[in-house]
Design a protein around this motif. Structure first.
Motif, PDB file in Angstrom:
ATOM      1  N   ARG B 127       0.857  -1.188   0.000  1.00 17.67           N
ATOM      2  CA  ARG B 127       0.000   0.000   0.000  1.00 17.67           C
ATOM      3  C   ARG B 127       0.895   1.240   0.000  1.00 17.67           C
ATOM      4  O   ARG B 127       1.977   1.238   0.589  1.00 17.67           O
ATOM      5  CB  ARG B 127      -0.874   0.026   1.255  1.00 17.67           C
ATOM      6  CG  ARG B 127      -1.850  -1.128   1.345  1.00 17.67           C
ATOM      7  CD  ARG B 127      -2.800  -0.940   2.510  1.00 17.67           C
ATOM      8  NE  ARG B 127      -2.211  -1.340   3.782  1.00 17.67           N
ATOM      9  CZ  ARG B 127      -2.446  -2.519   4.382  1.00 17.67           C
ATOM     10  NH1 ARG B 127      -3.256  -3.391   3.809  1.00 17.67           N
ATOM     11  NH2 ARG B 127      -1.887  -2.810   5.525  1.00 17.67           N
ATOM     12  N   ILE B 128       0.415   2.281  -0.634  1.00 20.73           N
ATOM     13  CA  ILE B 128       1.141   3.557  -0.668  1.00 20.73           C
ATOM     14  C   ILE B 128       0.454   4.516   0.299  1.00 20.73           C
ATOM     15  O   ILE B 128      -0.761   4.727   0.216  1.00 20.73           O
ATOM     16  CB  ILE B 128       1.108   4.175  -2.087  1.00 20.73           C
ATOM     17  CG1 ILE B 128       1.675   3.200  -3.125  1.00 20.73           C
ATOM     18  CG2 ILE B 128       1.811   5.530  -2.105  1.00 20.73           C
ATOM     19  CD1 ILE B 128       3.151   3.254  -3.296  1.00 20.73           C
ATOM     20  N   HIS B 129       1.238   5.091   1.204  1.00 20.23           N
ATOM     21  CA  HIS B 129       0.706   6.106   2.118  1.00 20.23           C
ATOM     22  C   HIS B 129       1.114   7.482   1.604  1.00 20.23           C
ATOM     23  O   HIS B 129       2.304   7.724   1.358  1.00 20.23           O
ATOM     24  CB  HIS B 129       1.255   5.907   3.536  1.00 20.23           C
ATOM     25  CG  HIS B 129       0.756   4.655   4.184  1.00 20.23           C
ATOM     26  ND1 HIS B 129      -0.514   4.527   4.680  1.00 20.23           N
ATOM     27  CD2 HIS B 129       1.364   3.461   4.391  1.00 20.23           C
ATOM     28  CE1 HIS B 129      -0.671   3.310   5.188  1.00 20.23           C
ATOM     29  NE2 HIS B 129       0.457   2.646   5.015  1.00 20.23           N
ATOM     30  N   THR B 130       0.134   8.372   1.454  1.00 17.43           N
ATOM     31  CA  THR B 130       0.431   9.722   0.970  1.00 17.43           C
ATOM     32  C   THR B 130      -0.053  10.753   1.986  1.00 17.43           C
ATOM     33  O   THR B 130      -0.902  10.462   2.837  1.00 17.43           O
ATOM     34  CB  THR B 130      -0.268  10.012  -0.378  1.00 17.43           C
ATOM     35  OG1 THR B 130      -1.679  10.098  -0.162  1.00 17.43           O
ATOM     36  CG2 THR B 130       0.023   8.930  -1.399  1.00 17.43           C
ATOM     37  N   ARG B 131       0.511  11.951   1.871  1.00 17.92           N
ATOM     38  CA  ARG B 131       0.051  13.074   2.684  1.00 17.92           C
ATOM     39  C   ARG B 131       0.023  14.305   1.799  1.00 17.92           C
ATOM     40  O   ARG B 131       0.923  14.509   0.969  1.00 17.92           O
ATOM     41  CB  ARG B 131       0.993  13.291   3.873  1.00 17.92           C
ATOM     42  CG  ARG B 131       0.437  14.246   4.924  1.00 17.92           C
ATOM     43  CD  ARG B 131       1.416  14.392   6.080  1.00 17.92           C
ATOM     44  NE  ARG B 131       1.675  13.112   6.741  1.00 17.92           N
ATOM     45  CZ  ARG B 131       2.704  12.893   7.576  1.00 17.92           C
ATOM     46  NH1 ARG B 131       3.572  13.851   7.802  1.00 17.92           N
ATOM     47  NH2 ARG B 131       2.860  11.722   8.148  1.00 17.92           N
ATOM     48  N   GLY B 132      -1.006  15.116   1.953  1.00 24.49           N
ATOM     49  CA  GLY B 132      -1.122  16.317   1.134  1.00 24.49           C
ATOM     50  C   GLY B 132      -2.066  17.309   1.773  1.00 24.49           C
ATOM     51  O   GLY B 132      -2.485  17.135   2.918  1.00 24.49           O
ATOM     52  N   PRO B 133      -2.400  18.357   1.024  1.00 25.10           N
ATOM     53  CA  PRO B 133      -3.294  19.398   1.558  1.00 25.10           C
ATOM     54  C   PRO B 133      -4.636  18.821   2.011  1.00 25.10           C
ATOM     55  O   PRO B 133      -5.268  19.343   2.925  1.00 25.10           O
ATOM     56  CB  PRO B 133      -3.489  20.342   0.363  1.00 25.10           C
ATOM     57  CG  PRO B 133      -2.325  20.091  -0.519  1.00 25.10           C
ATOM     58  CD  PRO B 133      -1.960  18.654  -0.339  1.00 25.10           C
ATOM     59  N   GLY B 134      -5.063  17.711   1.377  1.00 24.03           N
ATOM     60  CA  GLY B 134      -6.334  17.101   1.740  1.00 24.03           C
ATOM     61  C   GLY B 134      -6.216  16.047   2.821  1.00 24.03           C
ATOM     62  O   GLY B 134      -7.178  15.317   3.070  1.00 24.03           O
ATOM     63  N   GLY B 135      -5.051  15.936   3.446  1.00 22.95           N
ATOM     64  CA  GLY B 135      -4.876  14.954   4.509  1.00 22.95           C
ATOM     65  C   GLY B 135      -4.125  13.727   4.030  1.00 22.95           C
ATOM     66  O   GLY B 135      -3.437  13.766   3.015  1.00 22.95           O
ATOM     67  N   GLU B 136      -4.263  12.642   4.797  1.00 22.16           N
ATOM     68  CA  GLU B 136      -3.543  11.417   4.492  1.00 22.16           C
ATOM     69  C   GLU B 136      -4.438  10.449   3.730  1.00 22.16           C
ATOM     70  O   GLU B 136      -5.645  10.419   3.939  1.00 22.16           O
ATOM     71  CB  GLU B 136      -3.042  10.768   5.791  1.00 22.16           C
ATOM     72  CG  GLU B 136      -2.087  11.671   6.565  1.00 22.16           C
ATOM     73  CD  GLU B 136      -1.433  10.971   7.735  1.00 22.16           C
ATOM     74  OE1 GLU B 136      -1.809   9.822   8.025  1.00 22.16           O
ATOM     75  OE2 GLU B 136      -0.554  11.587   8.363  1.00 22.16           O
ATOM     76  N   ARG B 137      -3.809   9.686   2.822  1.00 21.12           N
ATOM     77  CA  ARG B 137      -4.535   8.663   2.072  1.00 21.12           C
ATOM     78  C   ARG B 137      -3.715   7.389   2.031  1.00 21.12           C
ATOM     79  O   ARG B 137      -2.491   7.423   2.126  1.00 21.12           O
ATOM     80  CB  ARG B 137      -4.769   9.106   0.618  1.00 21.12           C
ATOM     81  CG  ARG B 137      -5.790  10.214   0.433  1.00 21.12           C
ATOM     82  CD  ARG B 137      -6.252  10.268  -1.030  1.00 21.12           C
ATOM     83  NE  ARG B 137      -5.113  10.439  -1.948  1.00 21.12           N
ATOM     84  CZ  ARG B 137      -5.002   9.819  -3.128  1.00 21.12           C
ATOM     85  NH1 ARG B 137      -5.942   8.965  -3.522  1.00 21.12           N
ATOM     86  NH2 ARG B 137      -3.952  10.026  -3.904  1.00 21.12           N
ATOM     87  N   THR B 138      -4.395   6.279   1.867  1.00 16.62           N
ATOM     88  CA  THR B 138      -3.731   5.002   1.632  1.00 16.62           C
ATOM     89  C   THR B 138      -4.259   4.439   0.318  1.00 16.62           C
ATOM     90  O   THR B 138      -5.467   4.310   0.135  1.00 16.62           O
ATOM     91  CB  THR B 138      -4.010   4.016   2.778  1.00 16.62           C
ATOM     92  OG1 THR B 138      -3.522   4.598   3.996  1.00 16.62           O
ATOM     93  CG2 THR B 138      -3.297   2.699   2.539  1.00 16.62           C
ATOM     94  N   VAL B 139      -3.335   4.148  -0.607  1.00 13.12           N
ATOM     95  CA  VAL B 139      -3.726   3.676  -1.939  1.00 13.12           C
ATOM     96  C   VAL B 139      -3.199   2.256  -2.131  1.00 13.12           C
ATOM     97  O   VAL B 139      -2.001   2.025  -1.981  1.00 13.12           O
ATOM     98  CB  VAL B 139      -3.152   4.595  -3.043  1.00 13.12           C
ATOM     99  CG1 VAL B 139      -3.648   4.161  -4.411  1.00 13.12           C
ATOM    100  CG2 VAL B 139      -3.481   6.053  -2.766  1.00 13.12           C
TER     101      VAL B 139
END
Lengths: 206, 280
Positions: B127-139
């Motif tokens: 899984r890829i964990h991301t962070r950005g202006p919209g918060g954290e996501r897991t893809v």
């Protein structure tokens, strides 16, 4: 990644980054990890915080140096063009040949793909700093001479810096292992057999 | 923008036994990590067969997952390329396409995804964990790289301003045997013609779960679900590997110069299944 272009009407940029300070640059900044351009800003490179020219303090071959570099300058160009250390060679300038290999903080890396502006506080060692001035050669330098491990010599500084890394990483268990862990250094003269012998010899001495 | 000072370089195991690789962890450090080598040999193999020692000392896990295609027409600014210049066409389709993809291609793009690590991560359901202006996501890894379709310039499910912070490999049932095989034109320091990542959980003489993915052949890291489905529930045996690998090239659309990849892919997968799963 960043790219900069002089605004039209300004004189063409001088080849030296020391002369950019009064020019206004159009800087397009992208997030490297996303590959997406997120900002567009006109900045004055004369301002010290403009990001186009940065002051970096690092150590090169044990000597502290402070340099002002364009943010696009590679470590390779910093060494060769600004610090008068031409021992590190520019082969492909694209990360494919290994001729520009140096050590940064004890690890072998490609100086052509390392931006100098990232090296605040770093410890850089080049072929010029591998052995003390006026002292004995590094065992791998001596081994290259004894094994006659070069013809034209252009790849040799990179081969030696990479070979020292290979020995430090303990990937010298066999000729086959040395070939694999030296595969990032190309030699167009085809001296690979003797290069492997030189690394084997030095690995036994270090 | 320089993100190298962010604290994203850690290699940690989760309490459940999964592996979390910080986006800024160096390829060389992950490959040399004893715990990684013990738990997920397929990751260490894929990393050590990538690039050169110098590049592995520099390159990061997040950067590896984000790396762009080596298609020579993408790199040649004088050539038509829908990935580089949307709408300009694809010079590779009728050009020299020996290294190009046979799976996941479209009329707009046939470029191969170049990463070895990503093939291993696909096989392991990462899984890829991301962070950005919209918060954290897991893809999920399978959703992160986008098929080219009509928009080959869109390559990842990464939104503007978003950053990869980590790649996570979920815990897998043990024992897990795994490994990576890479076939290329020269022995080292070269991109794959074909490659195979295999992870098998065998218990009681039966394959309970299988993760199989291929590199060098797809426009994205290519999960081989038909091969996996043929393996699960069966007993490891000499004939099983060939029968499963026969399904590796399902849906392949070879071009003028890369037809050899169809058979080479099947044989690469069969060989790596045999290496990891045993048997003659």
């Amino acid at each position: 990644m960043s790219s900069s272009q002089p605004v039209s009407g300004d004189p063409p940029p001088d080849a030296s980054p020391w002369h950019v300070s009064r020019r206004t640059f159009l800087v397009v900044t992208g997030v490297a990890a996303g590959g997406v351009a997120v900002g567009l800003a006109v900045v004055d490179a004369a301002a010290p915080d403009a990001g186009t020219v940065a002051r970096v303090a690092l150590a090169v071959n044990g000597e502290p140096v402070v340099v002002e570099v364009d943010s696009r300058t590679s470590l390779l160009d910093l060494l060769r063009e600004h610090l008068e250390l031409p021992g590190t060679k520019k082969g492909c300038d694209a990360g494919a040949c290994g001729a520009c290999t140096v050590h940064v903080d004890g690890r072998r890396v490609l100086s052509c793909l390392t931006l100098a502006v990232r090296l605040e506080g770093a410890d850089v060692v080049t072929i010029e700093g591998l052995a003390p001035a006026g002292g004995a050669l590094h065992p791998l330098q001596a081994a290259f001479i004894e094994q006659d491990a070069l013809q034209c010599g252009y790849c040799t500084p990179g081969q030696i810096m990479s070979g020292v890394g290979c020995i430090q990483e303990r990937h010298t268990g066999s000729a086959e292992e040395i070939r694999e862990w030296m595969s990032g250094n190309l030699c167009r003269c085809g001296c690979y057999v003797k290069i492997v012998r030189a690394v084997e010899q030095a690995a036994g001495e270090v | 923008m320089d993100i190298s000072a962010l604290p994203l370089g850690e290699i940690t195991f989760t309490p459940e036994g999964g592996l979390r690789l910080g986006a800024l962890a160096r390829m060389a450090d992950v490959a040399a990590d004893p715990a990684v080598r013990e738990a997920y040999p397929v990751i260490a193999h894929a990393l050590e067969l990538s690039a050169s020692p110098q590049l592995r000392n520099m390159a990061t896990i997040g950067g590896n997952v984000m790396q762009r295609t080596r298609c020579s027409y993408f790199r040649d600014v004088s050539a038509a390329c829908n990935k580089r210049a949307p709408g300009s066409g694809c010079a590779a389709r009728e050009g020299y396409n020996r290294g190009h993809a046979i799976l996941g291609t479209s009329d707009a793009c046939v470029a191969t995804h170049p990463s070895d690590l990503a093939v291993a991560l696909a096989a392991l359901d990462a899984r890829i964990h991301t962070r950005g202006p919209g918060g954290e996501r897991t893809v999920p890894f399978a959703d992160f790289h986008l098929l080219p379709g009509t928009t080959p310039d869109r390559e990842q499910d990464l939104r503007p301003g978003e950053l990869i912070v980590a790649v996570e490999v979920p815990p897998h049932p043990r024992p897990l045997a795994s490994g990576y095989l890479k076939v290329r034109d020269r022995q080292s320091y070269e991109f794959a013609l074909t490659s195979a990542a295999v992870a098998l959980h065998v218990q009681g003489g039966v394959i309970r779960s299988a993760g199989v993915a291929a590199g060098g052949v797809g426009t994205v890291p290519w999960r081989l679900r038909a091969v996996e489905q043929h393996l699960v529930g069966r007993r490891p045996a000499g004939g099983l590997w060939a029968a499963a690998a026969e399904r590796a090239a399902e849906g392949a659309r070879p071009l003028a110069h890369n037809g050899f990849k169809v058979d080479l892919l099947r044989r690469t997968v069969e060989r790596q299944l045999r290496i990891v799963g045993g048997g003659s």
